[in-house]
Design an enzyme around this catalytic site. Sequence first.
Site, PDB file in Angstrom:
ATOM      1  N   ALA A  36      -3.331   7.057  -1.667  1.00 28.63           N
ATOM      2  CA  ALA A  36      -3.058   7.379  -0.371  1.00 28.63           C
ATOM      3  C   ALA A  36      -4.370   8.157   0.363  1.00 28.63           C
ATOM      4  O   ALA A  36      -4.116   8.356   1.729  1.00 28.63           O
ATOM      5  CB  ALA A  36      -1.764   8.389  -0.119  1.00 28.63           C
ATOM      6  N   ARG A  41     -15.483   8.006   3.079  1.00 27.89           N
ATOM      7  CA  ARG A  41     -16.962   7.943   2.790  1.00 27.89           C
ATOM      8  C   ARG A  41     -17.106   6.217   2.595  1.00 27.89           C
ATOM      9  O   ARG A  41     -18.305   5.859   2.604  1.00 27.89           O
ATOM     10  CB  ARG A  41     -17.138   8.378   1.611  1.00 27.89           C
ATOM     11  CG  ARG A  41     -17.273  10.047   1.563  1.00 27.89           C
ATOM     12  CD  ARG A  41     -17.164  10.730   0.084  1.00 27.89           C
ATOM     13  NE  ARG A  41     -15.966  11.150  -0.347  1.00 27.89           N
ATOM     14  CZ  ARG A  41     -15.405  11.384  -1.581  1.00 27.89           C
ATOM     15  NH1 ARG A  41     -16.565  11.851  -2.339  1.00 27.89           N
ATOM     16  NH2 ARG A  41     -14.284  11.700  -1.917  1.00 27.89           N
ATOM     17  N   GLY A 127      -6.134   6.149  -7.945  1.00 33.13           N
ATOM     18  CA  GLY A 127      -6.330   4.757  -7.852  1.00 33.13           C
ATOM     19  C   GLY A 127      -7.713   4.458  -7.497  1.00 33.13           C
ATOM     20  O   GLY A 127      -7.840   3.066  -7.370  1.00 33.13           O
ATOM     21  N   ARG A 357     -14.050 -29.806  -2.755  1.00 33.13           N
ATOM     22  CA  ARG A 357     -13.016 -28.826  -2.200  1.00 33.13           C
ATOM     23  C   ARG A 357     -11.749 -29.092  -2.665  1.00 33.13           C
ATOM     24  O   ARG A 357     -11.461 -29.882  -3.804  1.00 33.13           O
ATOM     25  CB  ARG A 357     -13.173 -28.987  -0.633  1.00 33.13           C
ATOM     26  CG  ARG A 357     -14.485 -28.634  -0.069  1.00 33.13           C
ATOM     27  CD  ARG A 357     -14.532 -29.229   1.241  1.00 33.13           C
ATOM     28  NE  ARG A 357     -13.278 -28.858   2.100  1.00 33.13           N
ATOM     29  CZ  ARG A 357     -12.829 -29.342   3.235  1.00 33.13           C
ATOM     30  NH1 ARG A 357     -13.616 -30.272   3.532  1.00 33.13           N
ATOM     31  NH2 ARG A 357     -11.935 -28.931   3.936  1.00 33.13           N
ATOM     32  N   LYS A 375     -12.881 -33.780  -0.774  1.00 33.46           N
ATOM     33  CA  LYS A 375     -11.411 -32.980  -0.639  1.00 33.46           C
ATOM     34  C   LYS A 375     -10.144 -33.921  -0.738  1.00 33.46           C
ATOM     35  O   LYS A 375     -10.279 -34.747  -0.174  1.00 33.46           O
ATOM     36  CB  LYS A 375     -11.451 -32.220   1.053  1.00 33.46           C
ATOM     37  CG  LYS A 375     -10.337 -31.350   1.364  1.00 33.46           C
ATOM     38  CD  LYS A 375     -10.003 -31.627   2.638  1.00 33.46           C
ATOM     39  CE  LYS A 375      -8.961 -32.728   2.590  1.00 33.46           C
ATOM     40  NZ  LYS A 375      -8.006 -32.766   3.920  1.00 33.46           N
TER      41      LYS A 375
HETATM   42  C1  UD1 Z   1     -10.906  14.078  -7.234  1.00 33.47           C
HETATM   43  C2  UD1 Z   1     -10.461  15.378  -7.881  1.00 33.47           C
HETATM   44  C3  UD1 Z   1     -11.776  15.856  -8.654  1.00 33.47           C
HETATM   45  C4  UD1 Z   1     -12.136  14.753  -9.455  1.00 33.47           C
HETATM   46  C5  UD1 Z   1     -12.175  13.279  -8.728  1.00 33.47           C
HETATM   47  C6  UD1 Z   1     -12.551  12.137  -9.902  1.00 33.47           C
HETATM   48  C7  UD1 Z   1      -9.008  16.851  -6.487  1.00 33.47           C
HETATM   49  C8  UD1 Z   1      -8.470  17.882  -5.653  1.00 33.47           C
HETATM   50  N1  UD1 Z   1     -10.100  16.380  -6.871  1.00 33.47           N
HETATM   51  O1  UD1 Z   1     -11.767  14.365  -6.221  1.00 33.47           O
HETATM   52  O2  UD1 Z   1     -11.835  16.772  -9.361  1.00 33.47           O
HETATM   53  O3  UD1 Z   1     -13.648  15.086 -10.118  1.00 33.47           O
HETATM   54  O4  UD1 Z   1     -11.147  13.098  -8.066  1.00 33.47           O
HETATM   55  O5  UD1 Z   1     -12.751  11.114  -9.227  1.00 33.47           O
HETATM   56  O6  UD1 Z   1      -7.986  16.220  -7.122  1.00 33.47           O
HETATM   57  N2  UD1 Z   1      -5.134  10.810  -2.612  1.00 33.47           N
HETATM   58  C9  UD1 Z   1      -4.002  10.437  -2.121  1.00 33.47           C
HETATM   59  N3  UD1 Z   1      -3.608  11.490  -1.293  1.00 33.47           N
HETATM   60  C10 UD1 Z   1      -4.469  12.507  -0.676  1.00 33.47           C
HETATM   61  C11 UD1 Z   1      -5.794  12.634  -1.252  1.00 33.47           C
HETATM   62  C12 UD1 Z   1      -6.271  11.855  -2.020  1.00 33.47           C
HETATM   63  O7  UD1 Z   1      -3.384   9.883  -2.781  1.00 33.47           O
HETATM   64  O8  UD1 Z   1      -3.995  13.342  -0.022  1.00 33.47           O
HETATM   65  C13 UD1 Z   1      -5.595   9.706  -3.787  1.00 33.47           C
HETATM   66  C14 UD1 Z   1      -6.762   8.769  -3.309  1.00 33.47           C
HETATM   67  O9  UD1 Z   1      -6.273   7.784  -2.781  1.00 33.47           O
HETATM   68  C15 UD1 Z   1      -7.842   8.910  -4.465  1.00 33.47           C
HETATM   69  C16 UD1 Z   1      -7.364  10.062  -5.530  1.00 33.47           C
HETATM   70  O10 UD1 Z   1      -6.206  10.643  -4.848  1.00 33.47           O
HETATM   71  O11 UD1 Z   1      -7.310   7.481  -5.200  1.00 33.47           O
HETATM   72  C17 UD1 Z   1      -8.379  11.032  -5.446  1.00 33.47           C
HETATM   73  O12 UD1 Z   1      -8.820  11.411  -4.220  1.00 33.47           O
HETATM   74  P1  UD1 Z   1     -10.145  11.478  -3.611  1.00 33.47           P
HETATM   75  O13 UD1 Z   1     -10.088  12.111  -2.126  1.00 33.47           O
HETATM   76  O14 UD1 Z   1     -11.080  10.365  -3.735  1.00 33.47           O
HETATM   77  O15 UD1 Z   1     -10.554  13.034  -4.430  1.00 33.47           O
HETATM   78  P2  UD1 Z   1     -12.180  13.268  -4.945  1.00 33.47           P
HETATM   79  O16 UD1 Z   1     -12.796  14.226  -3.884  1.00 33.47           O
HETATM   80  O17 UD1 Z   1     -12.748  12.046  -5.479  1.00 33.47           O
HETATM   81 CA    CA Z   2     -12.498  10.087  -5.446  1.00 34.49          CA
END
Ligand code: UD1
Ligand code: CA
Length: 481
Positions: A36, A41, A127, A357, A375
Amino acid sequence: MIVRDGFRSSPRDCPQSRWLAYYLRMKKTEVIVLAAGKGTRMHSDEPKVLQVLGGQSLLDHVLGAVRGVTPSRIYVVYGHGGETVRRSTVGNDINWVQQESPLGTGHAVSQAMPFVDPAADVLVVCGDVPLVRTQTLARLVEAAGSRRLALLTSVLPDPTGYGRIIRDDRGKLQKIVEEMDASDEQKAISEINAGFIAAPATLVCDWLAHVDDANVQREHYLTDVVRFAVAAGVPVVTCAATDRNEVRGVNSRAELAKAERIFQRRQVARLMADGLSLRDPERFDLRGSLSFGADSVVDVNVIVEGNVQLGARVTIGPNCQIRDSILGDDVVVEANCVIDGATVEAGCVIGPFARLRPETELAAGARVGNFVETKKTRLGAGTKANHLAYLGDSDVGKNVNIGAGVITCNYDGTRKHTTIIGDDAFIGSDSQLVAPVTIGAGATIGAGSTIRRDAPAGKLTVTRAQAKTLDHWRSPKKKKR
Ligand code: UD1
Ligand code: CA
């Protein structure tokens, strides 16, 4: 016809040990996939988990690895770009859970917990970590064992961006600190959190109830559960990924490109081990699945997409793109061809610079040469269209010769029409066949003809203006000053 026996399938993951497979079957594991997040970035309008790696979304990669641990239920927490994520994700085994606003990974897990069986173990996976393998997830589930918290970790030469694993003097795990909250000293730690945990559902629920947003990002961090487990005296174990590439998170375009290259290297290693000859494995991309017979050779800069099957001894020249096609034994594809949705039987020669095609069917030994586009067209056995032609909506018999510059005029501005050409016909160069039209078997069409009516079998049909020579004509001359 194409012989499919002997094609080698290429499993996505190594088989787990039998014992581990049995263990996973016996144990009730429910998996929560976090998808979610906004993916700020990436600077994309697309949800991050739908970014594509090797022809598949990041989320589909993760789900592929997750399914290997045979979980009793899979939840995907979605939010940003919700409907698109649901629509674009493969599989009807997913329980979708919405997270209204992305308040953090801890908050995301909390959204799914009310649906989880309290007797189950929970495996949480990110994910956006697409290279993780089934056997690594299986080891993590196993490490959680009875009433433990297991974390997937790795030691990275550049740990920037990841949560760091904080241990005490005796090496006992204390907590995870996110990059944003870390001191310089903590940032120097190279042991990182991959973002995957496994633990009994009841414990996860208890810990999540204590998570708050007292951190720099003002998010509810899942990683805080580690502190709570330690405080409650629950054993916390780390499980190191065997291949550090497995834990790579994809948060930016640069990280996506790096993950793509690693994924491609994994695939080519497997393809070569199975017997495919790649002239340069660094210059080959597979965005889908590829099966092949013995002794097939692929030259450089070839992209294979969707589902492609190659027979035995197939040769693919440099700079070709091949999608959703079947190429039979001994087919030769010369340089710079685009082949999409075609079925090509044994011994055909294609290109250089040909474009096949969708719904192109070439029977055994047919040839399609340079600057020929086909095609929805079938060419019979031994038929040749060697230069500069467009063949659309056509049914061409066997041993037909299509001259250079022949065009089937299949479109009248509103509808498509069919051209039928009988066996052994000869279509002279630069002819236009205005569809719907039928050219009889053995007919010859004189060069430069525009054929609007059916041409009879075995006869010469030609529509050509008489050539005239004008005796009184003088070449214009420049006036001298
Ligand atoms: C997270 C971990 C970090 C780890 C890294 C590994 C936390 C706080 N941090 O950081 O320790 O080293 O992953 O890749 O868990 N997501 C949601 N809902 C939210 C926020 C995020 O579903 O409210 C999902 C994102 O879609 C993503 C995953 O959680 O798939 C990780 O979120 P992201 O914001 O990428 O966390 P990182 O900063 O990478
Ligand atoms: Ca991440």
